[in-house]
Design a protein around this motif. Structure first.
Motif, PDB file in Angstrom:
ATOM      1  N   VAL A   4       1.323   4.735  -9.323  1.00  0.00           N
ATOM      2  CA  VAL A   4       1.451   5.076  -8.520  1.00  0.00           C
ATOM      3  C   VAL A   4       2.523   4.613  -7.385  1.00  0.00           C
ATOM      4  O   VAL A   4       2.975   5.167  -6.337  1.00  0.00           O
ATOM      5  CB  VAL A   4       0.244   5.023  -8.175  1.00  0.00           C
ATOM      6  N   SER A   5       2.376   3.109  -7.529  1.00  0.00           N
ATOM      7  CA  SER A   5       2.965   2.274  -6.630  1.00  0.00           C
ATOM      8  C   SER A   5       5.267   2.955  -7.119  1.00  0.00           C
ATOM      9  O   SER A   5       5.792   2.875  -6.233  1.00  0.00           O
ATOM     10  CB  SER A   5       2.957   0.865  -7.241  1.00  0.00           C
ATOM     11  N   LEU A   6       5.034   3.455  -8.333  1.00  0.00           N
ATOM     12  CA  LEU A   6       5.796   3.291  -8.338  1.00  0.00           C
ATOM     13  C   LEU A   6       6.845   5.189  -8.316  1.00  0.00           C
ATOM     14  O   LEU A   6       7.548   4.835  -7.859  1.00  0.00           O
ATOM     15  CB  LEU A   6       6.737   3.431 -10.155  1.00  0.00           C
ATOM     16  N   ALA A   7       5.692   5.463  -7.843  1.00  0.00           N
ATOM     17  CA  ALA A   7       6.086   7.306  -7.845  1.00  0.00           C
ATOM     18  C   ALA A   7       6.328   6.955  -6.331  1.00  0.00           C
ATOM     19  O   ALA A   7       7.279   7.306  -5.722  1.00  0.00           O
ATOM     20  CB  ALA A   7       4.619   8.074  -7.670  1.00  0.00           C
TER      21      ALA A   7
ATOM     22  N   ARG B  80       0.933  -1.248   0.011  1.00  0.00           N
ATOM     23  CA  ARG B  80       0.188  -0.075   0.025  1.00  0.00           C
ATOM     24  C   ARG B  80       0.884   1.689  -0.027  1.00  0.00           C
ATOM     25  O   ARG B  80       1.526   1.654   0.648  1.00  0.00           O
ATOM     26  CB  ARG B  80      -0.609  -0.151   1.277  1.00  0.00           C
ATOM     27  N   PRO B  81       0.636   2.390  -0.633  1.00  0.00           N
ATOM     28  CA  PRO B  81       0.855   3.592  -0.888  1.00  0.00           C
ATOM     29  C   PRO B  81       1.026   4.199   0.645  1.00  0.00           C
ATOM     30  O   PRO B  81       0.270   4.029   1.409  1.00  0.00           O
ATOM     31  CB  PRO B  81       0.128   4.451  -1.424  1.00  0.00           C
ATOM     32  N   VAL B  82       2.325   4.540   0.993  1.00  0.00           N
ATOM     33  CA  VAL B  82       2.091   5.651   1.827  1.00  0.00           C
ATOM     34  C   VAL B  82       3.094   7.119   1.803  1.00  0.00           C
ATOM     35  O   VAL B  82       1.742   8.127   1.973  1.00  0.00           O
ATOM     36  CB  VAL B  82       4.824   4.988   3.010  1.00  0.00           C
TER      37      VAL B  82
ATOM     38  N   CYS C   9       1.411  -4.054  -6.597  1.00  0.00           N
ATOM     39  CA  CYS C   9       2.213  -3.065  -6.000  1.00  0.00           C
ATOM     40  C   CYS C   9       3.555  -2.635  -7.133  1.00  0.00           C
ATOM     41  O   CYS C   9       4.185  -4.292  -7.427  1.00  0.00           O
ATOM     42  CB  CYS C   9       2.980  -3.444  -5.340  1.00  0.00           C
ATOM     43  N   PHE C  10       4.444  -1.736  -7.488  1.00  0.00           N
ATOM     44  CA  PHE C  10       5.142  -1.794  -8.417  1.00  0.00           C
ATOM     45  C   PHE C  10       6.792  -2.869  -7.958  1.00  0.00           C
ATOM     46  O   PHE C  10       7.134  -4.151  -9.572  1.00  0.00           O
ATOM     47  CB  PHE C  10       6.230  -0.398  -8.642  1.00  0.00           C
ATOM     48  N   ALA C  11       7.591  -3.088  -7.236  1.00  0.00           N
ATOM     49  CA  ALA C  11       8.264  -4.492  -6.513  1.00  0.00           C
ATOM     50  C   ALA C  11       7.843  -5.887  -6.718  1.00  0.00           C
ATOM     51  O   ALA C  11       8.275  -6.308  -7.406  1.00  0.00           O
ATOM     52  CB  ALA C  11       8.722  -3.904  -4.654  1.00  0.00           C
TER      53      ALA C  11
ATOM     54  N   ASP D  26       8.296  -6.865  -1.132  1.00  0.00           N
ATOM     55  CA  ASP D  26       6.897  -7.232  -2.475  1.00  0.00           C
ATOM     56  C   ASP D  26       7.365  -7.619  -3.389  1.00  0.00           C
ATOM     57  O   ASP D  26       7.353  -9.068  -3.794  1.00  0.00           O
ATOM     58  CB  ASP D  26       6.485  -6.508  -2.753  1.00  0.00           C
ATOM     59  N   TYR D  27       8.773  -7.979  -3.662  1.00  0.00           N
ATOM     60  CA  TYR D  27       9.669  -8.899  -4.656  1.00  0.00           C
ATOM     61  C   TYR D  27       9.774 -10.095  -4.413  1.00  0.00           C
ATOM     62  O   TYR D  27       9.487 -10.934  -5.483  1.00  0.00           O
ATOM     63  CB  TYR D  27      10.382  -8.517  -4.597  1.00  0.00           C
TER      64      TYR D  27
END
Length: 200
Positions: A151-154, A8-10, A100-102, A188-189
Protein backbone atom coordinates in the motif's frame (compact mmCIF):
# COMPACT_ATOMS: atom_id res chain seq x y z
CA UNK A 1 -1.55 22.62 8.60
CA UNK A 2 0.98 20.17 7.18
CA UNK A 3 0.85 16.53 8.21
CA UNK A 4 4.49 15.83 9.06
CA UNK A 5 3.95 12.07 9.43
CA UNK A 6 5.37 11.04 6.06
CA UNK A 7 4.82 7.34 6.75
CA UNK A 8 1.03 7.61 6.42
CA UNK A 9 -0.60 7.23 2.98
CA UNK A 10 -1.85 10.31 1.15
CA UNK A 11 -3.76 8.67 -1.72
CA UNK A 12 -4.75 5.27 -0.32
CA UNK A 13 -6.20 6.59 2.93
CA UNK A 14 -9.41 4.55 2.77
CA UNK A 15 -9.62 0.94 3.91
CA UNK A 16 -11.56 -0.06 0.79
CA UNK A 17 -8.88 0.94 -1.73
CA UNK A 18 -6.00 -0.27 0.45
CA UNK A 19 -7.82 -3.55 0.99
CA UNK A 20 -8.22 -4.07 -2.75
CA UNK A 21 -4.48 -3.60 -3.26
CA UNK A 22 -3.67 -6.17 -0.60
CA UNK A 23 -6.26 -8.67 -1.89
CA UNK A 24 -4.95 -8.30 -5.42
CA UNK A 25 -1.36 -8.81 -4.31
CA UNK A 26 -2.36 -11.88 -2.29
CA UNK A 27 -4.10 -13.27 -5.35
CA UNK A 28 -0.83 -13.05 -7.30
CA UNK A 29 0.63 -15.66 -4.97
CA UNK A 30 -2.15 -18.23 -5.66
CA UNK A 31 -2.07 -20.74 -8.50
CA UNK A 32 -5.79 -21.46 -8.27
CA UNK A 33 -8.51 -19.10 -7.10
CA UNK A 34 -12.17 -19.62 -6.27
CA UNK A 35 -13.18 -17.69 -9.39
CA UNK A 36 -11.18 -20.05 -11.61
CA UNK A 37 -8.33 -17.60 -12.27
CA UNK A 38 -4.61 -18.15 -11.88
CA UNK A 39 -2.86 -15.42 -9.91
CA UNK A 40 0.61 -16.79 -10.56
CA UNK A 41 -0.03 -16.60 -14.30
CA UNK A 42 -0.90 -12.92 -13.83
CA UNK A 43 2.30 -12.43 -11.84
CA UNK A 44 4.41 -14.12 -14.52
CA UNK A 45 2.81 -12.00 -17.24
CA UNK A 46 3.51 -8.81 -15.31
CA UNK A 47 7.12 -9.79 -14.69
CA UNK A 48 7.63 -10.47 -18.40
CA UNK A 49 5.92 -7.31 -19.63
CA UNK A 50 7.97 -4.39 -20.95
CA UNK A 51 8.09 -1.81 -18.17
CA UNK A 52 6.06 0.20 -17.53
CA UNK A 53 3.62 0.33 -20.43
CA UNK A 54 3.39 -3.39 -21.10
CA UNK A 55 1.49 -3.89 -17.87
CA UNK A 56 -1.41 -1.81 -19.22
CA UNK A 57 -2.62 -4.71 -21.37
CA UNK A 58 -2.08 -7.49 -18.81
CA UNK A 59 -4.98 -9.38 -17.23
CA UNK A 60 -3.67 -8.76 -13.73
CA UNK A 61 -3.55 -5.00 -14.21
CA UNK A 62 -7.01 -4.88 -15.78
CA UNK A 63 -8.45 -6.80 -12.84
CA UNK A 64 -6.90 -4.39 -10.33
CA UNK A 65 -8.01 -1.36 -12.32
CA UNK A 66 -11.61 -2.58 -12.41
CA UNK A 67 -11.59 -3.34 -8.69
CA UNK A 68 -10.24 0.11 -7.74
CA UNK A 69 -12.31 2.33 -10.01
CA UNK A 70 -15.27 2.31 -7.65
CA UNK A 71 -13.11 2.82 -4.55
CA UNK A 72 -10.63 5.50 -5.58
CA UNK A 73 -10.96 8.82 -7.42
CA UNK A 74 -8.69 8.49 -10.44
CA UNK A 75 -6.80 11.51 -11.75
CA UNK A 76 -5.31 11.67 -15.24
CA UNK A 77 -1.95 10.14 -14.34
CA UNK A 78 -3.31 7.42 -12.05
CA UNK A 79 -3.90 4.71 -14.64
CA UNK A 80 -0.22 4.64 -15.58
CA UNK A 81 0.69 4.90 -11.88
CA UNK A 82 -1.35 1.77 -11.23
CA UNK A 83 0.35 -0.01 -14.13
CA UNK A 84 3.75 0.86 -12.66
CA UNK A 85 2.61 -0.42 -9.28
CA UNK A 86 1.37 -3.70 -10.77
CA UNK A 87 4.62 -4.17 -12.67
CA UNK A 88 6.78 -3.49 -9.60
CA UNK A 89 4.63 -5.32 -7.03
CA UNK A 90 4.79 -8.49 -9.13
CA UNK A 91 8.46 -8.73 -8.12
CA UNK A 92 7.83 -8.43 -4.36
CA UNK A 93 8.22 -11.62 -2.32
CA UNK A 94 5.55 -10.67 0.22
CA UNK A 95 3.43 -7.84 1.58
CA UNK A 96 5.07 -6.50 4.72
CA UNK A 97 3.09 -3.75 6.46
CA UNK A 98 5.38 -3.31 9.48
CA UNK A 99 6.84 -0.06 8.11
CA UNK A 100 6.35 2.28 5.17
CA UNK A 101 8.10 1.47 1.91
CA UNK A 102 10.91 4.04 1.97
CA UNK A 103 11.74 3.23 5.58
CA UNK A 104 11.99 -0.44 4.61
CA UNK A 105 14.57 0.50 2.00
CA UNK A 106 16.66 2.17 4.69
CA UNK A 107 16.46 -0.75 7.11
CA UNK A 108 19.77 -2.49 7.68
CA UNK A 109 20.43 -5.91 6.21
CA UNK A 110 23.48 -7.23 8.07
CA UNK A 111 25.63 -4.08 8.05
CA UNK A 112 24.20 -2.00 5.19
CA UNK A 113 20.76 -0.72 4.15
CA UNK A 114 18.72 -2.85 1.77
CA UNK A 115 19.01 0.05 -0.68
CA UNK A 116 22.32 1.90 -0.44
CA UNK A 117 22.37 5.68 -0.16
CA UNK A 118 23.75 5.91 -3.70
CA UNK A 119 20.94 3.78 -5.13
CA UNK A 120 18.39 5.70 -3.06
CA UNK A 121 19.66 8.99 -4.45
CA UNK A 122 19.29 7.55 -7.94
CA UNK A 123 15.69 6.67 -7.13
CA UNK A 124 14.98 10.22 -5.99
CA UNK A 125 16.61 11.60 -9.15
CA UNK A 126 14.51 9.71 -11.72
CA UNK A 127 12.70 11.90 -14.25
CA UNK A 128 10.49 9.56 -16.27
CA UNK A 129 7.90 6.88 -15.46
CA UNK A 130 10.08 4.24 -17.14
CA UNK A 131 13.08 5.16 -14.94
CA UNK A 132 10.87 5.13 -11.85
CA UNK A 133 9.57 1.67 -12.67
CA UNK A 134 13.07 0.33 -13.28
CA UNK A 135 14.55 1.77 -10.07
CA UNK A 136 11.62 0.62 -7.93
CA UNK A 137 11.77 -2.90 -9.35
CA UNK A 138 15.45 -3.07 -8.42
CA UNK A 139 14.69 -1.79 -4.91
CA UNK A 140 11.87 -4.30 -4.38
CA UNK A 141 14.09 -7.18 -5.51
CA UNK A 142 16.80 -6.10 -3.05
CA UNK A 143 14.31 -6.45 -0.18
CA UNK A 144 14.09 -10.16 -0.99
CA UNK A 145 12.14 -12.34 1.43
CA UNK A 146 11.47 -9.37 3.73
CA UNK A 147 9.02 -8.02 1.17
CA UNK A 148 7.60 -4.49 1.02
CA UNK A 149 4.54 -2.57 2.15
CA UNK A 150 2.45 -2.75 -1.02
CA UNK A 151 0.00 0.00 0.00
CA UNK A 152 2.84 2.38 0.85
CA UNK A 153 4.56 1.46 -2.42
CA UNK A 154 1.41 2.25 -4.40
CA UNK A 155 0.86 5.52 -2.53
CA UNK A 156 4.37 6.70 -3.37
CA UNK A 157 4.04 5.78 -7.03
CA UNK A 158 0.72 7.64 -7.33
CA UNK A 159 2.21 10.74 -5.69
CA UNK A 160 5.28 10.60 -7.94
CA UNK A 161 3.15 10.28 -11.07
CA UNK A 162 0.87 13.15 -10.07
CA UNK A 163 3.91 15.36 -9.52
CA UNK A 164 5.38 14.26 -12.86
CA UNK A 165 2.10 15.01 -14.64
CA UNK A 166 1.93 18.47 -13.02
CA UNK A 167 5.47 19.25 -14.26
CA UNK A 168 4.58 18.04 -17.76
CA UNK A 169 1.56 20.36 -17.76
CA UNK A 170 3.58 23.27 -16.27
CA UNK A 171 1.33 23.31 -13.20
CA UNK A 172 2.50 24.66 -9.82
CA UNK A 173 4.25 22.26 -7.46
CA UNK A 174 2.59 20.95 -4.31
CA UNK A 175 2.78 23.73 -1.74
CA UNK A 176 2.94 21.36 1.24
CA UNK A 177 6.48 19.91 1.27
CA UNK A 178 5.32 16.92 3.32
CA UNK A 179 3.12 15.84 0.42
CA UNK A 180 6.04 15.89 -2.04
CA UNK A 181 7.29 12.39 -2.68
CA UNK A 182 11.00 13.25 -2.58
CA UNK A 183 10.58 14.78 0.89
CA UNK A 184 8.45 11.90 2.12
CA UNK A 185 10.73 9.15 0.85
CA UNK A 186 13.91 10.90 2.05
CA UNK A 187 12.43 11.51 5.49
CA UNK A 188 11.32 7.90 5.90
CA UNK A 189 14.57 6.44 4.53
CA UNK A 190 16.70 8.57 6.87
CA UNK A 191 14.48 7.75 9.87
CA UNK A 192 15.33 4.08 9.37
CA UNK A 193 19.04 4.93 9.55
CA UNK A 194 18.49 7.11 12.65
CA UNK A 195 16.69 4.21 14.34
CA UNK A 196 19.75 2.01 13.80
CA UNK A 197 22.07 4.74 15.16
CA UNK A 198 19.98 5.05 18.35
CA UNK A 199 20.16 1.28 18.92
CA UNK A 200 23.92 1.34 18.55
Amino acid sequence: MSDMDTSRPVIFIGQAAAGELRRWYSYLQERYHHDGGNGRAWRAELRRSAQPYGALTSDGFQSLLNALHSKLHFEQSDTLALAIFASVAAHARRDNSQACFARQLGEVNKSTPYLSRLRFDRLLAVRTPAELCSQLTRAVKLRGDEGVNVVSLADGIFLWMREWHAREQCLPAQSDPFKRISVRWASDYLQAKEKVSVKN
